[in-house]
Motif scaffolding. Sequence first.
Motif, PDB file in Angstrom:
ATOM      1  N   SER A 185       0.686  -1.640  -0.466  1.00  0.00           N
ATOM      2  CA  SER A 185      -0.133   0.103  -0.158  1.00  0.00           C
ATOM      3  C   SER A 185       0.972   1.160  -0.169  1.00  0.00           C
ATOM      4  O   SER A 185       0.802   2.422   0.002  1.00  0.00           O
ATOM      5  N   SER A 186       2.214   1.327   0.291  1.00  0.00           N
ATOM      6  CA  SER A 186       2.989   2.398   0.450  1.00  0.00           C
ATOM      7  C   SER A 186       4.107   2.558  -1.171  1.00  0.00           C
ATOM      8  O   SER A 186       4.220   3.900  -1.137  1.00  0.00           O
ATOM      9  N   PHE A 187       3.226   1.773  -1.862  1.00  0.00           N
ATOM     10  CA  PHE A 187       4.109   1.999  -3.184  1.00  0.00           C
ATOM     11  C   PHE A 187       1.999   2.555  -4.032  1.00  0.00           C
ATOM     12  O   PHE A 187       1.256   2.484  -4.044  1.00  0.00           O
ATOM     13  N   ALA A 188       2.998   3.783  -4.853  1.00  0.00           N
ATOM     14  CA  ALA A 188       1.669   4.728  -5.795  1.00  0.00           C
ATOM     15  C   ALA A 188       1.729   4.165  -6.995  1.00  0.00           C
ATOM     16  O   ALA A 188       3.014   3.803  -7.878  1.00  0.00           O
ATOM     17  N   GLN A 189       0.768   4.097  -8.292  1.00  0.00           N
ATOM     18  CA  GLN A 189       1.329   3.952  -9.591  1.00  0.00           C
ATOM     19  C   GLN A 189       1.676   5.442 -10.104  1.00  0.00           C
ATOM     20  O   GLN A 189       1.171   6.119  -9.705  1.00  0.00           O
ATOM     21  N   GLY A 190       2.541   5.300 -10.804  1.00  0.00           N
ATOM     22  CA  GLY A 190       2.544   6.415 -11.686  1.00  0.00           C
ATOM     23  C   GLY A 190       2.913   6.537 -13.545  1.00  0.00           C
ATOM     24  O   GLY A 190       3.528   5.167 -13.550  1.00  0.00           O
ATOM     25  N   GLU A 191       2.439   7.637 -13.809  1.00  0.00           N
ATOM     26  CA  GLU A 191       2.703   7.732 -15.273  1.00  0.00           C
ATOM     27  C   GLU A 191       4.322   8.252 -15.735  1.00  0.00           C
ATOM     28  O   GLU A 191       3.819  10.178 -15.205  1.00  0.00           O
ATOM     29  N   VAL A 192       5.060   8.299 -16.439  1.00  0.00           N
ATOM     30  CA  VAL A 192       6.344   9.614 -16.286  1.00  0.00           C
ATOM     31  C   VAL A 192       6.029  10.351 -17.737  1.00  0.00           C
ATOM     32  O   VAL A 192       5.044   9.670 -18.717  1.00  0.00           O
ATOM     33  N   LYS A 193       5.569  11.826 -16.981  1.00  0.00           N
ATOM     34  CA  LYS A 193       5.065  12.425 -17.902  1.00  0.00           C
ATOM     35  C   LYS A 193       5.756  13.861 -18.215  1.00  0.00           C
ATOM     36  O   LYS A 193       6.056  13.805 -19.486  1.00  0.00           O
ATOM     37  N   ARG A 194       7.716  14.078 -17.896  1.00  0.00           N
ATOM     38  CA  ARG A 194       8.586  14.349 -18.603  1.00  0.00           C
ATOM     39  C   ARG A 194       9.543  14.560 -17.241  1.00  0.00           C
ATOM     40  O   ARG A 194       9.339  14.255 -16.322  1.00  0.00           O
ATOM     41  N   ILE A 195      10.676  14.460 -17.948  1.00  0.00           N
ATOM     42  CA  ILE A 195      12.433  14.313 -17.149  1.00  0.00           C
ATOM     43  C   ILE A 195      13.310  15.779 -16.944  1.00  0.00           C
ATOM     44  O   ILE A 195      13.517  15.498 -18.363  1.00  0.00           O
ATOM     45  N   ASP A 196      13.802  15.744 -16.226  1.00  0.00           N
ATOM     46  CA  ASP A 196      14.248  17.346 -16.301  1.00  0.00           C
ATOM     47  C   ASP A 196      15.879  16.529 -15.194  1.00  0.00           C
ATOM     48  O   ASP A 196      15.552  16.709 -14.094  1.00  0.00           O
ATOM     49  N   ALA A 197      16.861  15.513 -16.144  1.00  0.00           N
ATOM     50  CA  ALA A 197      17.692  14.880 -15.727  1.00  0.00           C
ATOM     51  C   ALA A 197      18.632  16.428 -14.923  1.00  0.00           C
ATOM     52  O   ALA A 197      19.485  15.937 -13.804  1.00  0.00           O
ATOM     53  N   GLY A 198      18.628  17.301 -15.348  1.00  0.00           N
ATOM     54  CA  GLY A 198      19.106  18.501 -15.883  1.00  0.00           C
ATOM     55  C   GLY A 198      18.875  19.210 -14.092  1.00  0.00           C
ATOM     56  O   GLY A 198      19.752  19.830 -13.001  1.00  0.00           O
ATOM     57  N   GLN A 199      18.084  19.548 -13.660  1.00  0.00           N
ATOM     58  CA  GLN A 199      17.490  19.932 -12.541  1.00  0.00           C
ATOM     59  C   GLN A 199      16.790  18.668 -11.836  1.00  0.00           C
ATOM     60  O   GLN A 199      16.557  19.511 -10.302  1.00  0.00           O
TER      61      GLN A 199
END
Length: 111
Positions: free
Chosen positions: A41-55
Amino acid sequence: MSLRTLVVSIALAGAASVAPWVAVAANEVVSGTATKASSSSSFAQGEVKRIDAGQGKLTLKHGPIENLGMPGMTMVFRADASVLAQLQVGDQIRFKADKVDGTIQITELQK
């Protein structure tokens, strides 16, 4: 039937009707299926929308995050470079997040 016998009979009948519920609750705690006791229950589900590796930022559209009392939404999280390196936009993930140094950060990730 005396009053004492009647009172004892009612008390025993009430105790017998509660016993199955107590057994179910005890079994959930022992087996780990109770909502609070379950580690899944401590895991949430998600979909990656954007990645900003520099920040060091990751935008996720996610379901509820129980430990933070947060409903589902789209938001930005802090994440280590090692976490960001394994992701692509559109990935469906399971993750844990927590407040770290005043920001909400991804603390664990499963693809």
